[in-house]
Design an enzyme around this catalytic site. Structure first.
Site, mmCIF file in Angstrom:
data_model
loop_
_atom_site.group_PDB
_atom_site.id
_atom_site.type_symbol
_atom_site.label_atom_id
_atom_site.label_comp_id
_atom_site.label_asym_id
_atom_site.label_seq_id
_atom_site.Cartn_x
_atom_site.Cartn_y
_atom_site.Cartn_z
ATOM 1 N N PRO A 326 0.872 -1.264 0.002
ATOM 2 C CA PRO A 326 0.048 0.106 0.025
ATOM 3 C C PRO A 326 0.911 1.263 0.042
ATOM 4 C CG PRO A 326 0.035 -1.013 2.137
ATOM 5 C CD PRO A 326 0.708 -1.819 1.362
ATOM 6 N N GLY A 327 0.013 2.285 -0.428
ATOM 7 C CA GLY A 327 0.975 3.508 -0.570
ATOM 8 C C GLY A 327 1.380 3.953 -1.988
ATOM 9 N N ILE A 328 1.852 5.096 -2.109
ATOM 10 C CA ILE A 328 2.187 5.837 -3.574
ATOM 11 C C ILE A 328 3.236 4.792 -4.206
ATOM 12 C CG2 ILE A 328 3.003 7.691 -4.649
ATOM 13 C CD1 ILE A 328 2.112 9.542 -2.363
ATOM 14 N N LYS A 346 11.537 -5.210 -2.158
ATOM 15 C CA LYS A 346 11.687 -4.078 -3.139
ATOM 16 C C LYS A 346 12.623 -4.691 -4.327
ATOM 17 C CE LYS A 346 12.522 -0.080 -1.514
ATOM 18 N NZ LYS A 346 13.126 0.975 -0.347
ATOM 19 N N ASP A 381 18.454 -0.350 7.046
ATOM 20 C CA ASP A 381 19.568 -1.570 6.429
ATOM 21 C C ASP A 381 18.604 -2.277 5.490
ATOM 22 O OD1 ASP A 381 21.742 -3.093 5.974
ATOM 23 O OD2 ASP A 381 21.524 -3.845 7.659
#
Length: 609
Positions: A326-328, A346, A381
């Site tokens: 979720p999020g931009i 990521k 990190d």
């Protein structure tokens, strides 16, 4: 199946060569860590930072050395699998009575996975599960230093005991006034203990080696009284006159969690038995995963091993699916998560839309920069993995389509292990602790209503912490680049941490400029940048329109951090760093410091690092 007989003559020699490679690695790792004490005593701060960076590379260098030796001497890649079965069994035998068996297992995995095909990455050939226990490991060497020392004071001689504990650290530099500092420690401890009765087991246990990082040395231990244990740490610093002092006393799990935060540089600690140190530290911070403790001690590969084991265990005992986080959405990184797991995954997209002007290699370089740099408690990190396999059934179709759209080179769906199960194989990814994005946190404050005191207080704290985070990074010669709220997260302790690294730069590489005066009326009313801008030019006075559109946010920001919009702030710190001066950013609030002395330091307003 393991062989019933060990009949391959070269199997033992290969296992011994691999163990020799590990022993060489840990000998060099430990020697470099032990030299941190001398660097601290001689105030060799640049040398300390350089050693912290270089030590990160030790492991991969030793793995490559070992792989080359096995290829050259044994043609290891051409050996049949039954020989590799025997190699692992011999290696297990060599780990009996070893003082670092868990690290030796990880080294074996690192070497083996560079030689064997991925279809053999299971417990028959590598250590997916540990083979040797790390409990109760002790050195039989008569001259060996114990993992920790125990002291048995009374209320009457507590002061003398604190002095003795510090003197046992054998620092080769005078203290400014050790009895005075010990008095501060005792006073703080007595305030914590109050009028509680001291039980027959009242004692102080202290780890034998100091924990060194940047300009600080930390003595770590716990006070035991009855059924209660109180973790503590004593930061030891250089005073203004060069003599040593105890700067504060940290108490409790939360203070120790901040000291060992995932957003800080790794410690240098001389450890003969690292598992014993981790076991002791877990008694101080039971909520902190062992993976993070090994990583904090500079044993990042062991941290990765334990993290992956924890992850596989979580997958086995959960049923939710990976999803787009979720999020931009970012322009450079595609982020997904597993709702039940407190981390995000990521991966770098294949292409970046304008105005992003970068490459995959450059982005990886930025993440490496952060890994090797002092993160001052403000940069998360990351764990970096390649060729990671996930169960296909745990991925939502929407996420699969998102990866195929933005990073097709990074995904493969196949039955590579030949076991009949489809897997999603990600070529390369980073894993970070999940945090609440700061823009979402601020929106929650708005939604609650700023007329409510708790919402206004939360907004004030978040905005103040945001500025503190930037200033702490500045102190460490880091310019975050993209300073939008969405690129910062807030931790469960309320700290703001930066986590978007694709535009990060050294502060000293930036050219901080004022916006030139308009040449004409059209320039003055233009919404576009009409002046020439170089690749490293930064205009601090232009930050406001991007960051401070909300009046309440702007008020809080200007109250605490208006200097971030002034080019002089940035330029002065750039010049300070170029002159070789290193500011101190310590992992505790400035209010915790003993006021009898104040060594030169960089303390942000409301500092909570």
């Amino acid at each position: 199946m393991f062989p019933e007989r060990l009949d391959a003559p070269q199997a033992y020699d290969i296992a011994k060569a691999m163990m020799d490679g590990f022993n060489r690695h840990y000998r060099l790792f430990r020697a470099e860590s032990a030299r941190a004490k001398h660097r601290f005593e001689t105030a060799d701060w640049h040398g300390q930072q350089r050693a912290q960076r270089e030590r990160i590379e030790f492991y991969d260098l030793r793995v490559r050395e070992c792989v080359r030796r096995l290829d050259k001497e044994f043609n290891a890649g051409a050996l049949p699998m039954d020989v590799w079965h025997q190699i692992k069994l011999h290696y297990i035998g060599l780990m009996v009575n070893h003082l670092q068996p868990e690290l030796a297992e990880t080294f074996f995995n690192s070497v083996t996975t560079k030689i064997l095909h991925r279809t053999h990455f299971h417990n028959d050939f590598i250590f997916v599960r540990p083979a040797v226990s790390t409990e109760y490991i002790e050195s039989d060497d008569p001259g060996a230093r114990p993992t920790y020392r125990a002291y048995y004071p009374s209320r009457d001689n507590l002061h003398e005991t604190v002095v003795r504990i510090v003197e046992h650290c054998a620092l080769q530099r005078d203290f400014e006034n050790l009895p005075r500092d010990a008095g501060h420690v005792v006073q703080a401890l007595q305030q914590r203990l109050g009028a509680v009765k001291l039980r027959t087991n009242f004692q102080v246990q202290v780890l034998s080696s100091l924990f060194f990082r940047n300009k600080g040395a930390y003595l770590v231990g716990k006070v035991i009284n009855g059924y209660n244990e109180l973790p503590f740490a004593l930061p030891i610093l250089h005073g203004e006159d060069g003599r040593l002092l105890i700067d504060a006393v940290l108490f409790g799990e939360n203070d120790l969690q901040m000291l060992f935060s995932f957003a800080r540089a790794y410690f240098m600690v001389d450890m003969e038995i690292p598992s014993a140190y981790v076991q002791f530290l877990r008694s101080l911070m039971p909520r902190k995963p062992r993976a993070e403790l090994y990583t904090a001690l500079g044993l990042a590969k062991q941290g990765k091993t334990l993290f992956y084991r924890d992850f596989l265990h979580h997958l086995r005992y959960s049923t939710d699916k990976f999803r787009i986080a979720p999020g931009i959405k970012g322009m450079v990184m595609l982020v997904f998560d597993l709702p039940s797991f407190p981390y995000v995954f990521k991966l770098i997209k294949d292409q970046f839309p304008a105005p992003k002007d970068t490459t995959r290699e450059q982005v990886q370089g930025k993440y490496l920069l952060v890994k090797q740099h002092d993160r001052v408690g403000r940069m998360a990190d990351t764990l970096e993995y390649s060729l990671v396999a996930f169960p296909r059934e745990r991925f939502s179709d929407e996420l699969i389509e998102e990866i195929r759209r933005h990073a097709p080179s990074q995904i493969e769906i196949s039955d590579r292990d030949g076991d009949g199960r489809q897997e999603v194989i990600i070529a390369h990814l980073y894993i970070e602790r999940r945090m609440i994005p700061l823009n979402i946190h601020l929106q929650e404050c708005f939604d609650t209503g700023l007329d409510k005191p708790e919402a206004r207080s939360a907004l004030e704290h978040a905005v103040t912490e945001y500025g503190n985070a930037i200033k702490d990074m500045v102190a460490a010669n880091i310019f975050p680049g993209d300073m939008l709220w969405k690129n910062f997260g807030i931790t469960r302790n309320g700290k703001v941490v930066f986590y978007d690294y694709d535009e990060i730069e050294y502060l000293t590489d930036c050219n901080f400029r004022r916006v030139p005066p308009p040449r004409c009326e059209e320039d003055e009313v233009s919404g576009e940048v009409w002046w020439p801008v170089g690749p490293h030019d930064v205009f601090p006075e232009t930050f406001g329109p991007f960051l401070l559109g909300n009046d309440s946010v702007r008020e809080a920001f200007m109250r605490h951090h208006a200097d971030l919009l002034d080019v002089e702030f940035w330029q002065s710190h750039k010049e300070r760093i170029q002159a070789g001066h290193l500011y101190d950013v310590f992992p505790y609030d400035s209010a915790r410091r003993f006021r009898c002395a104040s060594p030169s330091s960089f303390q942000t307003q409301g500092d909570s690092t």
